[in-house]
Design a protein around this motif. Structure first.
Motif, short mmCIF file in Angstrom:
data_model
loop_
_atom_site.label_atom_id
_atom_site.label_comp_id
_atom_site.label_asym_id
_atom_site.label_seq_id
_atom_site.Cartn_x
_atom_site.Cartn_y
_atom_site.Cartn_z
N THR A 275 -36.12 -105.10 27.11
CA THR A 275 -37.40 -105.03 26.40
C THR A 275 -38.47 -104.41 27.30
O THR A 275 -39.22 -103.52 26.87
CB THR A 275 -37.86 -106.44 25.96
N LYS A 276 -38.53 -104.86 28.54
CA LYS A 276 -39.54 -104.35 29.47
C LYS A 276 -39.34 -102.86 29.75
O LYS A 276 -40.30 -102.07 29.67
CB LYS A 276 -39.48 -105.13 30.79
N SER A 277 -38.11 -102.46 30.05
CA SER A 277 -37.85 -101.06 30.40
C SER A 277 -38.07 -100.14 29.20
O SER A 277 -38.63 -99.04 29.34
CB SER A 277 -36.44 -100.90 30.95
N THR A 278 -37.65 -100.59 28.03
CA THR A 278 -37.82 -99.77 26.82
C THR A 278 -39.29 -99.56 26.50
O THR A 278 -39.74 -98.44 26.22
CB THR A 278 -37.13 -100.42 25.61
N MET A 279 -40.08 -100.64 26.58
CA MET A 279 -41.49 -100.53 26.23
C MET A 279 -42.28 -99.75 27.29
O MET A 279 -43.24 -99.05 26.95
CB MET A 279 -42.09 -101.91 26.01
N GLU A 280 -41.90 -99.86 28.55
CA GLU A 280 -42.54 -99.04 29.57
C GLU A 280 -42.29 -97.56 29.30
O GLU A 280 -43.18 -96.72 29.43
CB GLU A 280 -42.00 -99.42 30.97
N TYR A 281 -41.07 -97.27 28.89
CA TYR A 281 -40.68 -95.88 28.63
C TYR A 281 -41.42 -95.31 27.43
O TYR A 281 -42.01 -94.23 27.50
CB TYR A 281 -39.17 -95.82 28.42
N VAL A 282 -41.40 -96.05 26.31
CA VAL A 282 -42.03 -95.51 25.10
C VAL A 282 -43.55 -95.48 25.22
O VAL A 282 -44.20 -94.62 24.62
CB VAL A 282 -41.59 -96.28 23.83
N SER A 283 -44.14 -96.39 26.01
CA SER A 283 -45.59 -96.32 26.21
C SER A 283 -45.95 -95.09 27.04
O SER A 283 -47.00 -94.47 26.82
CB SER A 283 -46.11 -97.59 26.89
N SER A 284 -45.07 -94.72 27.98
CA SER A 284 -45.29 -93.47 28.73
C SER A 284 -45.13 -92.25 27.83
O SER A 284 -45.86 -91.27 27.97
CB SER A 284 -44.30 -93.38 29.90
N LEU A 285 -44.18 -92.33 26.90
CA LEU A 285 -44.03 -91.24 25.93
C LEU A 285 -45.29 -91.10 25.08
O LEU A 285 -45.71 -89.99 24.74
CB LEU A 285 -42.83 -91.52 25.01
N ALA A 286 -45.90 -92.24 24.73
CA ALA A 286 -47.12 -92.20 23.91
C ALA A 286 -48.26 -91.49 24.63
O ALA A 286 -49.12 -90.88 23.99
CB ALA A 286 -47.54 -93.62 23.54
N ASP A 287 -48.26 -91.56 25.97
CA ASP A 287 -49.29 -90.85 26.74
C ASP A 287 -49.11 -89.35 26.66
O ASP A 287 -50.04 -88.59 26.97
CB ASP A 287 -49.24 -91.29 28.21
N CYS A 288 -47.92 -88.90 26.26
CA CYS A 288 -47.63 -87.46 26.13
C CYS A 288 -47.45 -87.08 24.67
O CYS A 288 -46.71 -86.14 24.35
CB CYS A 288 -46.37 -87.11 26.90
N SER A 289 -48.08 -87.83 23.77
CA SER A 289 -47.80 -87.67 22.34
C SER A 289 -48.16 -86.29 21.80
O SER A 289 -47.56 -85.82 20.83
CB SER A 289 -48.55 -88.73 21.53
#
Length: 425
Positions: free
Chosen positions: A172-186
């Motif tokens: 859960t932690k690794s997935t959400m860290e990853y997708v939140s970083s993706l959101a910064d490059c939306s």
């Protein structure tokens, strides 16, 4: 002029790499080469090649054929080599974090595209534009592939390890860290995803992003993609929850993990992609999981008290009720002090919910029937808990501090006064 252009490109750090050389680079060298290219390509296009194009146009203004031929001889080889590097990077071995560098390369070429079209507009040098476009396409393909592989890695996660106390799973932690970083490059990710995704291809139902303003703010392809990845995570967490033999703990595990996801969405750029309605909908699911946990974990305690405290009961029956309550409460307490709720707000909400049901019911029973057993010997063994003490015991829950099975709980507990007690008054 060609030798001067080649020398300047070399000074900018542009070299001729092969696929095997790219693959053999360690992460530090790889990062350095990409950062160097991102800086160099802007200088090369806007200053070096643009300057050479201006020079050819000025010196050979009398002949279109000569100036085109001259510029092609000067810039073609260097231009193709310059824009071949991103393609080689895109086709090299993949790992999840590489996606961010690929998006940097994609965004840079996209931003420079007007200058690339202008500087390399001659037909005889169109190979440079073709190479640039090909690199752009390969970068986009690689980004989409990494997203698919990341999604697949969540689905294939086969860890059978139970997280102690039903806490937040590392996945859960690794997935959400990853997708939140993706959101910064939306911004750039939106362009890449849009190249291959249409609304009709979305794996999510149309109602998934229901919103009063959905017509005004149509859901983007990147929003759908990220929502889908999170949904895949939820499905995997459901299977992880089944590893717990205690059903109540499995619900607490789900509540903890969903709360972590919701909080990550709420506090990052994910909120702008998924929307307030998504957050609200999943907050309700957290509350439902918490309610399911409470029902499974505390029903035995609640049911140990008589439904109607106005009914006359014999001293033996009263002693039996106190004994049942003592046993049920002690078992629940000992078990759940080793469980965890990392989110402070959720932890307090669960404690207060339990206390609001338990304390008044026990208070009524205690006030009504205590007098019945006051004359008994060892009354403190029969009546182990005072109503005011229950809130103190509940304050010990969900911190992961297990209580020894041999220790005895009583109304003389030295537990610190809890926020739960204050919330009740």
């Amino acid at each position: 002029r060609k030798s001067i252009v080649d020398e300047e490109l070399y000074r900018l750090g542009i070299e001729k790499y092969s696929s095997s050389q790219i693959n053999k680079m360690n992460s530090e060298v790889f990062e350095h080469q990409i950062k160097n290219w991102l800086n160099a390509v802007k200088i090369a296009v806007k200053t070096l090649f643009n300057g050479e194009r201006f020079l050819c146009d000025h010196v050979f203004s009398a002949s279109d054929t000569v100036r085109e031929s001259c510029f092609a001889d000067v810039a073609k080889e260097g231009g193709i080599n310059l824009f071949r590097f991103p393609e080689l990077v895109a086709k090299s071995k993949r790992w999840p974090e590489k996606i961010f560098r690929l998006m940097d390369l994609y965004e840079t070429i996209s931003d420079l595209w007007p200058e690339i079209e202008s500087v390399f507009s001659f037909e005889s040098i169109s190979a440079v534009k073709i190479q640039s476009l090909n690199s752009l396409l390969k970068l986009g393909d690689s980004v989409r592939t990494i997203l698919s592989e990341f999604e697949s890695s969540i689905q294939k996660n086969s860890s059978k390890t139970q997280i102690p106390g039903g806490g937040v799973h590392p996945l859960t932690k690794s997935t959400m860290e990853y997708v939140s970083s993706l959101a910064d490059c939306s911004g750039v990710l939106t362009d890449i995803v849009a190249d291959s995704t249409s609304a009709s291809q979305s794996p999510l139902p149309e109602s998934y992003f229901d919103s009063p303003n959905s017509d005004e703010c149509p859901t983007s392809g990147v929003s759908v993609r990220i929502a889908w990845i999170i949904l895949v995570l939820f499905c995997k967490l459901d299977s992880k929850a089944e590893l717990y033999k205690d059903v109540a703990l499995s619900y607490l595990f789900l509540a903890n993990n969903l709360q972590f996801v919701v909080e990550k969405v709420r506090t990052t750029n994910l909120k702008f992609l998924l929307g307030d309605d998504w957050v609200s909908k999943h907050e309700k699911k957290v509350k439902q999981y918490a309610a399911n946990y409470e029902a499974m974990a505390w029903t035995t305690v609640f049911s140990s008290l008589p439904e109607n405290s106005t009914t006359a009961m014999s001293p033996e029956a009263v002693k039996g009720c106190f004994s049942q309550f003592n046993s049920a409460f002690e078992e629940a307490y000992r078990k759940q002090t080793s469980w965890v709720v990392p989110d402070g707000k959720l932890r307090d909400e669960i404690k207060v919910s339990i206390a609001r049901k338990l304390v008044p019911a026990y208070q009524e029973f205690y006030d009504t029937y205590l007098v019945t057993v006051l004359g008994e010997k060892n009354v403190e063994v029969v009546v182990r808990f005072g109503p005011d003490n229950l809130g103190n015991y509940l304050s010990d829950l969900f911190h992961g501090n297990a209580v020894s099975g041999s220790s005895s709980l009583s109304l003389t507990s030295s537990s610190s006064h809890s926020r739960v007690s204050r919330c009740l008054h």
